[in-house]
Write an enzyme that holds these catalytic residues in place. Structure first.
Site, PDB file in Angstrom:
ATOM      1  N   LYS A 578       0.807  -1.235   0.000  1.00  0.00           N
ATOM      2  CA  LYS A 578       0.000   0.000   0.000  1.00  0.00           C
ATOM      3  C   LYS A 578       0.836   1.278   0.000  1.00  0.00           C
ATOM      4  CE  LYS A 578      -2.150  -1.750   3.597  1.00  0.00           C
ATOM      5  NZ  LYS A 578      -2.062  -3.194   3.439  1.00  0.00           N
ATOM      6  N   LYS A 681      -5.637   2.953   3.585  1.00  0.00           N
ATOM      7  CA  LYS A 681      -6.717   2.371   2.779  1.00  0.00           C
ATOM      8  C   LYS A 681      -7.799   3.389   2.445  1.00  0.00           C
ATOM      9  CE  LYS A 681      -6.013  -2.334   4.553  1.00  0.00           C
ATOM     10  NZ  LYS A 681      -6.541  -3.423   5.390  1.00  0.00           N
TER      11      LYS A 681
END
Length: 814
Positions: A578, A681
């Site tokens: 990520k 996220k």
């Protein structure tokens, strides 16, 4: 009568020559004419001896001794002892004459074209004589004939022009009067009308066979080589290439002109005019039908018959304002090249007449540039024409097929395929017959281009994806296992062929250009070289495979910083890491732009929700014109696992420890519990919704004590969790009192994002979220009151691996 020609590989040694004899014996016909090349590699050796001798280098004698030993050994292996004496004597005498010629070159320190023709002619002269004597001693009704007595040429040494009137007369007279069933001749060699030895140039043995076949109206010309005919592409470069069963003369000439080395282009001409068919066969697999070249092959064959290429090309361009509307520029340009005896392989001209571009052999480029600049010296000095522009390290690729003119869109399909693989096209040429579409590309891209085009036109739409996987731990190993399990299914049902070419962990990396066996990768990886991120990229870039995909299964910041290099080289990136997509907005935006610019997908579905199609669904909503109003989500499978298992009968420390041991958290659980992972996220979802946001813009409401957040290692972190157990128990009891459950919630609305632990009441969509599941609620203009909900397992190696797998399939369908 049949004419059979055998190349150098077919007569390379005694064993192969025996195979040739068996083929000749089984040939059906009242008379068989056999044309043979020099023993494999001997012509090159002869040229080398001449070059060394002319350089006053005595080492030419070593090579000459090797040539002698090879021929004498072959005689001893083929011919019975009682018949060897005469053959050995004649061959030694010939070799002595060759030695005398080389000594002359050594003494005068030079060679002439005429002398070179004499020297190289010994290859075919000796091989044809030895083979004929072997046939005779084996009881065959055979005879040797010196080709130089039949094929007559001018005095152009090195690539003589054939006098067909005289040659055809000689051939008809000799073969019609010969009573022998088998006649063996040497290819390549000829003589001038004055009797001087000449040669027919590259591929001359094919040409010899075709000249004879045409002269005597042969039943068929068979070219025997080491491959089973002409292939749809070079099988050494394209492993999936297959033999072409039937092809026209014109198609064969196009393919052979553009690099199909099993046939020399001029060979076709003498038989083409007579309508004599050619069969290209494999000496080492004589039962294979090979390729049949004929005048009218079936029109039902594929529109594209083959893909070929020519390497070592230079592109010469002449351009300038002084060319527009001026008569004679093109004439002068090509006249200069003709006078310099430079062959033009490809021609293209801009419709504006502002430039002419031609492809020539790289060996001729310097001479061509010098001649052209000299010829146009005045125009260059006046600024009317620029000095000749030269581009090197180029190759030509060509699609060939008689039926191409009847199929629309082939050019578009060709250039689209090349474009998708970042193959830059420097020039394009297509004849009015539409039998050939040629493009000039960088030589480094030839392998990728040929494989991509072959896949597109010949492989039943099966697309090959070449994977390079960094990180083969928990997630990576599951991913490789899933590929192994689904490989056949993907090929049969989705027409995708997945190959893993490279793998790496933090210690070693391993590559196999033909694909790593997924049954033994764990044993192969330790045998590889030391892991090196830069070298991993360089290897992928050097291999330059079509449809290359870099798969990052790490959580490494360093690895995430390499994505831009991969994308710039049209290597797709799939990642569960990520860091890149949650880095500075400028970097995120740049990666997305690079993916578009270089046609290399950048997919990161597993960044949010592991294998859940959260990002993909969001993309479809945006693409269809919907607009995101609000996002509410539980995005941490680890935190959901922790708070679903934490109660007054357990300790927070033990639950977190369990989550770490079962792989729900990062190796450093603080990344999950601090909220950083969830912040990344929700940041990614906000960005994918079209919002410009950075990590610092997200409000983080931590539930961990500051002391826990400040720890430097896992030992101290877990110790701090024990210390503050009472605080964690209070959070739990407060939620129970309010008939709620603890959930770590991320939210984005009105351009603002936040993350934090919340008490979720009964009846809420988050309340019954079990285990490590994730849930996302998309409130949009189309779903303003009842949100679109995506829910399911959001953590774990298997589901994360399946999410990566899904991204790979998306690229395959791209």
């Amino acid at each position: 009568m049949k004419v059979l020609k055998f190349g150098g590989t077919s007569v390379a040694n005694a064993h192969n020559i025996n195979l040739v004899k068996n083929i000749v014996v089984t040939a059906n016909g009242n008379k068989t004419i056999v044309v043979v090349s020099a023993f494999g590699g001997v012509t090159d050796q002869l040229l080398q001896t001449a070059k060394l001798a002319a350089s006053n280098d005595k080492s030419y004698r070593t090579i000459l001794n090797e040539i002698e030993e090879r021929h004498l050994t072959t005689i001893k292996e083929l011919i019975p002892i009682h018949s060897q004496s005469k053959v050995l004597s004649i061959v030694k005498s010939e070799l002595n004459s060759l030695e005398t010629l080389l000594e002359g070159a050594y003494l005068i320190e030079e060679t002439t074209p005429q002398l070179l023709d004499k020297i190289v002619s010994y290859g075919e002269s000796l091989s044809s004589y030895i083979i004929s004597e072997y046939f005779i001693t084996d009881g065959l009704n055979a005879i040797h004939k010196d080709s130089r007595e039949l094929i007559k040429t001018d005095e152009s040494h090195g690539k003589a022009m054939v006098d067909f009137e005289l040659t055809n007369s000689n051939c008809r007279d000799f073969f019609s009067n010969s009573s022998n069933e088998i006649i063996i001749l040497g290819g390549f060699i000829s003589s001038s009308k004055k009797g001087n030895p000449t040669t027919l140039g590259r591929g001359g043995s094919d040409y010899t066979a075709a000249i004879i076949a045409g002269a005597i109206d042969a039943e068929i010309l068979e070219i025997w080589t080491d491959v089973s005919g002409m292939y749809t592409a070079n099988p050494k470069i394209v492993k999936q290439a297959k033999p072409i069963p039937l092809i026209s003369y014109e198609e064969a000439m196009e393919l052979s002109h553009f690099g199909a080395k099993v046939l020399y282009p001029p060979s076709i001409q003498p038989v083409f005019s007579k309508g004599i068919s050619i069969n290209i066969k494999n000496t080492f697999d004589p039962q294979h039908p090979g390729t049949f070249i004929t005048k009218n092959p079936s029109s039902k064959e594929e529109s594209v018959r083959g893909i070929s290429h020519v390497e070592h090309i230079s592109l010469l361009s002449i351009e300038g304002p002084g060319m527009v509307g001026i008569y004679g520029i093109s004439k002068r340009f090509f006249e200069v090249l003709s006078l310099a005896e430079i062959s033009v392989v490809l021609i293209t001209q801009a419709s504006s007449e502002h430039s002419i571009c031609v492809g020539v052999s790289i060996l001729d480029a310097d001479r061509a540039v010098k001649a052209l600049n000299t010829s146009f010296e005045y125009e260059i000095s006046q600024g009317k024409i620029k000095p000749i522009i030269v581009e090197e390290d180029l190759s030509i690729i060509a699609l060939v097929g008689d039926n191409m003119k009847n199929h629309q869109g082939l050019s578009g399909k060709m250039f689209s395929t090349l474009g998708k693989n970042n193959v830059n096209i420097r020039a394009i040429a297509q004849g009015a017959s539409e039998r050939n579409i040629s493009a000039v590309i960088n030589t480094n891209d030839v392998k990728k281009a040929l494989n991509a085009l072959h896949e597109e036109f010949f492989e039943e739409n099966i697309k090959q994806l070449n994977l390079f996987v960094m990180g083969v731990g928990n997630v990576g190993s599951k991913f490789l296992n899933q590929i192994k399990q689904q490989k056949k299914y993907l090929k049969d049902n989705l027409k995708l062929n997945l190959r893993v070419i490279g793998i790496s962990n933090s210690r070693t990396m391993y590559f196999d250009e033909n694909g790593i066996s997924l049954n033994s990768w764990e044993n192969l990886l330790p045998t590889g070289e030391k892991a090196d991120k830069a070298k991993f990229f360089d290897t992928i870039n050097t291999l330059n495979y079509r449809n290359s995909i870099f798969v990052d299964n790490t959580a490494s910041h360093e690895v995430s910083e390499t994505y831009n290099k991969y994308l710039k080289n049209s290597i797709s990136v799939v990642t569960c890491n990520k860091i890149a997509c949650s880095s500075e907005y400028k970097n995120y935006k740049n990666l997305k732009e690079l993916a578009r610019q270089y046609n290399a997908p950048f997919l990161f579905e597993t960044n949010v929700g592991a294998g859940l199609p959260i990002i993909d669904t969001l993309k479809h909503l945006i693409a269809s014109g919907d607009r995101i109003l609000k996002i509410q989500a539980v995005l941490s499978g680890s935190l959901n696992f922790v708070f679903n298992n934490f109660n007054d009968e357990t300790t927070f420390h033990d639950v977190v420890k369990q989550a770490q041991e079962e792989g729900y958290t990062e190796p450093d659980p603080k990344i999950d519990l601090s909220g950083i992972d969830v912040m990344r996220k929700i940041l990614i979802l906000a960005r994918e919704s079209g919002n410009q946001l950075d990590i610092d813009d997200i409000e983080n409401q931590p539930f961990l004590p500051q002391e826990s957040l400040d720890t430097k290692n896992n030992k101290d972190f877990f110790a701090s969790l024990k210390k503050y157990e009472d605080d964690f128990q209070k959070m739990y009891s407060d939620a129970v009192k309010n008939d709620s459950k603890l959930k770590y919630v991320a939210q984005f609305e009105n351009g603002k994002a936040s993350v934090g632990l919340q008490q979720i009441p009964k009846g809420h969509d988050f309340y019954n979220l079990e285990g490590s599941d994730n849930i996302v609620l998309f409130y949009t203009e189309r779903y303003p009151n009842q949100p679109m909900i995506i829910k399911g397992a959001g953590a774990g190696a298997d589901v994360t691996a399946s999410g990566i797998f899904a991204d790979i399939i998306r690229i395959g369908n791209f």
